[in-house]
Design an enzyme around this catalytic site. Structure first.
Site, PDB file in Angstrom:
ATOM      1  N   GLU A 107      25.887 -22.846   7.001  1.00  9.66           N
ATOM      2  CA  GLU A 107      25.459 -21.702   7.814  1.00  9.66           C
ATOM      3  C   GLU A 107      26.403 -20.523   7.731  1.00  9.66           C
ATOM      4  OE1 GLU A 107      25.075 -24.688   8.904  1.00  9.66           O
ATOM      5  OE2 GLU A 107      22.975 -24.804   9.436  1.00  9.66           O
TER       6      GLU A 107
ATOM      7  N   HIS B 202      20.639 -29.737  20.276  1.00 13.46           N
ATOM      8  CA  HIS B 202      19.468 -29.026  19.784  1.00 13.46           C
ATOM      9  C   HIS B 202      18.790 -28.229  20.888  1.00 13.46           C
ATOM     10  CE1 HIS B 202      19.819 -31.716  16.318  1.00 13.46           C
ATOM     11  NE2 HIS B 202      19.062 -30.841  15.683  1.00 13.46           N
TER      12      HIS B 202
END
Lengths: 408, 426
Positions: free
Chosen positions: A144, A213
């Site tokens: 990322e 998440h």
């Protein structure tokens, strides 16, 4: 998803029939309300069913419709028949917006994990790799920080990348690049390089996805100078904000919500964008201003149903622009109702609500009849267990109670 | 003239003598990349199209340019030689002037000087076109100068004046120039490598998606030995090799990351070996010799231009001064410093030019004088330049200042006349 569709249903119900309010003579949905008049432009209310009344006279009118708010005609039937539009789900709206921008400008490209061949883990980029090729819809390795930095470098050298974080939480790994480079480089280079990047992804509390998440990154990113943050909540504003973000010369972070991807709405066929800095009036009212964004909008609308039955008239505003705040729309509302309730999914500490409370107090303290109430998620890592997860986020009964308390 | 990359295959010898774990006497071990040791490791033919790992190449020995009697075998022409000399002298003199100005209180904060490493900057950047990009670290003054940013602009930036290349908003560690395609100047190490990868991606995108057939822009990413232990480095090596991006990763291995010796921080200190692990050639070169660097750079940049992908080049170099002007530099062994001071790249090039009759003493002295005058002018310009006014504070935060949002009065904040005065409330 039941809660959400209930919320949507509530909105539709609101739009289709006049409600009993304290003042039964006044129609809730009078067109062209004065609060919405801005210098040189006039606009009106957006409905969550997506009807739009085009107003092209605005100062910010462009070839396309400059902002996305509609007047509510006298009945829902009339409005939906005047502009046929097409019905789609929120993720399809995002895809449509993205595809249209990629068609329009060959410099727009997408980078992210599984955006290409897989079509995106939430199907937002479905079919785009086939159409535009593997370089324009780039499947990146799982890095990322580096691919966000790569997007920033590409933006500085002329491209317009759209970076997807598979889940917003993963972008914590890219915080270095987002904070130091994305936000700062236009300034530290003395204006020499622009970074027209869009960073988007789903975040928020889902259905028992576990703590990592279920993160809400808007609170972490809000301090970064040089970026803009927007949160979409309906297919209409999702497409509009996506397009506006891609066209913007500033770096924009677009927050989507995992649970909202399957919302269905009818949106216009023609080209339109939503202004990045404006808030959206969801339901005008008189008694209390409820400020919200993303998924909590639906919890608020569901609570609004109950509140209306109890005789309250809440004004609901979807702030949409998390950074900067649209203090005009918010201010006008505060000046009218004198009571503010903020409902957000962010954590309590240092969240969007905290900043919003400060901004309202600073600017509109004289207009407040009661302290601002802020309902946020609990300051806990989101638990896996369903019962616990449910009480981590704000639920409609809490909103009803808060309004009752505020309006005493 | 054989370049490193086409030399015949030689067996690679295992690297036995240096043990990185012998931390008891770190300072007495000769540098692992020292020319003597690596002479044993041969260079092999580059053949990267199918094989996943490229060969490891050491060029220190292969490119020997000292043949004083035969002109055709010289590596550079007179003009090139003078250009290189002038660029290196500019870099050195500029950095010395920075030190002087810093101690006189004209520049502030963290200033990292490049003395001793000029061969790397000159050797690489002088081969680039204007449209090629350079990404650097906080030790970026000389990269900026080599790329063509005027000394006046860099000096003003260091003084914090509005005539600086970044309007005084960047400072020593954030040199940018869109005209010369210098994309930073980054303070955190490793932070620029993804940005460089993105610039290289842009170049490939232009060629393949936008169909700009002539677009062969190359990006150079400069960073140090400390960065080679950072995740961003590896992630970008992977992506660059995967997509064959036109980028050259240049490691300026000066053995020290502030006070941390490279040998103490790295499990395998031979950085060039990490290239083949990702499928790109890894090259080691003597970074104190500008001609050797230039030869390697030619090949690496050529590879990138032809679309053959990235290269990892490790330049063994040394910084004569401390990490920054605030660093007392007490940790490094004086013997080590003396060893590298004897290999001063400017002295070496000067000797080469004179011995090969490419230039005379007088010519070189004239260049020295020219640079001195240039720098005095730069300092004067910087001194006389105005400081940024208050109104500049909010000016470049957003490319589109609508990003400051809508104020309570309904207008965009940037439309507020006080906004340009820098006194508006945001």
């Amino acid at each position: 998803m039941a809660a959400i569709f209930q919320g949507v249903g509530a909105a539709e119900a609101l739009s289709s029939s006049p409600f009993n309010s304290f003042d039964s003579n006044k129609s809730i949905f009078s067109p062209r309300r004065s609060f919405s008049v801005r210098k040189g432009a006039s606009f009106a209310v957006v409905r969550s069913d997506g009807t739009v009344n085009l107003n092209l006279k605005g100062r910010r009118a462009q070839q396309l419709i400059s902002n996305a708010v509609a007047t509510k005609a006298d009945s829902a039937a009339a409005s939906s028949s005047s502009k046929p539009g097409h019905e789609l789900l929120l993720f399809e709206a995002l895809q449509e917006g993205l595809e249209e921008e990629m068609d329009r400008d060959p410099h727009v490209c997408v980078m992210g994990e599984d955006v290409g061949h897989y079509g995106g883990s939430y199907k937002v980029t479905k079919g785009l790799a086939k159409k535009f090729g593997d370089l324009r819809v780039l499947d990146t390795p799982i890095a990322e920080n580096s691919f966000t930095g790569m997007g920033i470098g590409a933006a500085m050298t002329g491209l317009r990348p759209v970076i997807e974080g598979m889940n917003m939480g993963f972008l914590l790994l890219a915080f270095n690049q987002i904070s130091n480079n994305c936000g700062m480089l236009h300034y530290t280079s003395g204006g020499q390089f622009t970074i027209p990047i869009v960073i988007r992804g789903p975040g928020g509390v889902g259905r028992q996805l576990g703590a990592e998440h279920s993160q809400r990154l808007e609170s972490y990113f809000q301090s970064i100078p040089g970026i803009q943050m927007v949160a979409c909540s309906t297919p209409y504003n999702a497409k509009g904000l996506m397009k506006a973000a891609i066209r913007s010369e500033n770096p924009v972070i677009l927050f989507e919500h995992v649970l909202l991807y399957n919302l269905k709405e009818r949106i216009p066929d023609e080209d339109y964008i939503c202004n990045l800095e404006e808030a959206e009036m969801v339901r005008p009212g008189e008694h209390v201003t409820i400020l919200t964004y993303s998924r909590m909008r639906y919890h608020v609308m569901q609570a609004a149903k109950t509140l209306v039955n109890k005789g309250y008239d809440p004004e609901v505003i979807d702030i949409r622009s998390l950074k900067p705040f649209d203090l005009y729309t918010i201010g006008n509302s505060v000046k009218k109702t004198h009571r503010v309730l903020i409902v957000e999914e962010c954590m309590r500490t240092g969240g969007i609500g905290a900043s919003l409370t400060a901004a309202i107090t600073e600017n509109f303290n004289d207009y407040l009849d009661a302290p601002i109430m802020c309902l946020s998620s609990q300051d806990v890592p989101t638990p896996y267990a369903g019962t616990l997860e449910e009480v981590t986020v704000v639920q409609p009964p809490q909103i009803v109670t808060a309004v009752e308390q505020l309006c005493q | 003239m054989a370049t490193a990359f086409s030399a015949p295959k030689l067996a690679a010898q295992p690297f036995s003598t240096i043990s990185p774990s012998s931390q008891d006497r770190p300072l007495k071990i000769p540098f692992l990349g020292s020319t003597r040791k690596l002479r044993c490791l041969g260079s092999s033919r580059l053949n990267l199209s199918r094989r996943p790992s490229g060969p490891v190449v050491a060029v220190s020995d292969v490119v020997k340019a000292k043949k004083p009697t035969q002109n055709p075998s010289l590596l550079i022409t007179k003009d090139e030689g003078l250009e290189l000399y002038e660029d290196m002298v500019l870099g050195r003199a500029f950095e010395d002037m920075c030190a002087q100005m810093y101690y006189r209180g004209k520049m502030f904060g963290f200033v990292h000087l490049y003395n001793g490493q000029e061969a790397v900057s000159t050797g690489f950047i002088k081969l680039l076109k204007q449209q090629d990009s350079v990404v650097s670290t906080y030790r970026d003054h000389v990269h900026a100068l080599s790329k063509g940013v005027p000394s006046r602009a860099v000096m003003s930036e260091l003084f914090g004046k509005s005539t600086g290349c970044c309007r005084g908003q960047g400072g020593s560690m954030h040199m940018f120039s869109s005209e010369h395609n210098l994309i930073g100047g980054f303070a955190f190490i490793g932070e620029g490598i993804p940005v460089a990868t993105g610039a290289a991606f842009s170049s490939k995108y232009r060629r393949e998606v936008l169909k700009e057939a002539n677009c062969d822009h190359v990006t150079l990413a400069f960073f140090g030995d400390g960065t080679c232990n950072n995740g961003q480095f590896y992630e970008c090596l992977n992506m660059a090799a995967l997509w064959k991006l036109p980028i050259v990763f240049v490691v300026e291995n000066n053995l020290w990351a502030i006070g941390m010796s490279h040998l103490r921080a790295t499990s395998d200190p031979q950085i060039y070996k990490k290239g083949p692990a990702f499928g790109m050639p890894g090259v080691h070169v003597d970074g104190m010799d500008v001609l050797k660097v230039r030869e390697v750079a030619k090949e690496a940049i050529g590879r990138a231009r032809r679309g053959e992908g990235p290269t990892l080049v490790e330049c063994e170099t040394y910084r004569f001064r401390g990490h920054s002007l605030a660093d007392p530099d007490e940790l490094r062994d004086p013997a080590e410093k003396a060893h590298y001071a004897a290999r001063d790249p400017i002295t070496a090039l000067k000797k080469y030019l004179i011995e090969n009759n490419l230039a005379g003493e007088a010519e070189l002295k004239a260049i020295d004088k020219k640079i001195d005058e240039l720098l005095e002018d730069a300092v004067e310009f910087a001194e006389e330049s105005p400081l940024p006014p208050r109104s500049q504070l909010l000016e470049n935060v957003f490319a589109d200042p609508k990003g400051f949002g809508i104020g309570p009065d309904g207008r965009y904040r940037c439309e507020d006349p006080k906004f340009t005065e820098g006194t508006a409330h945001v």
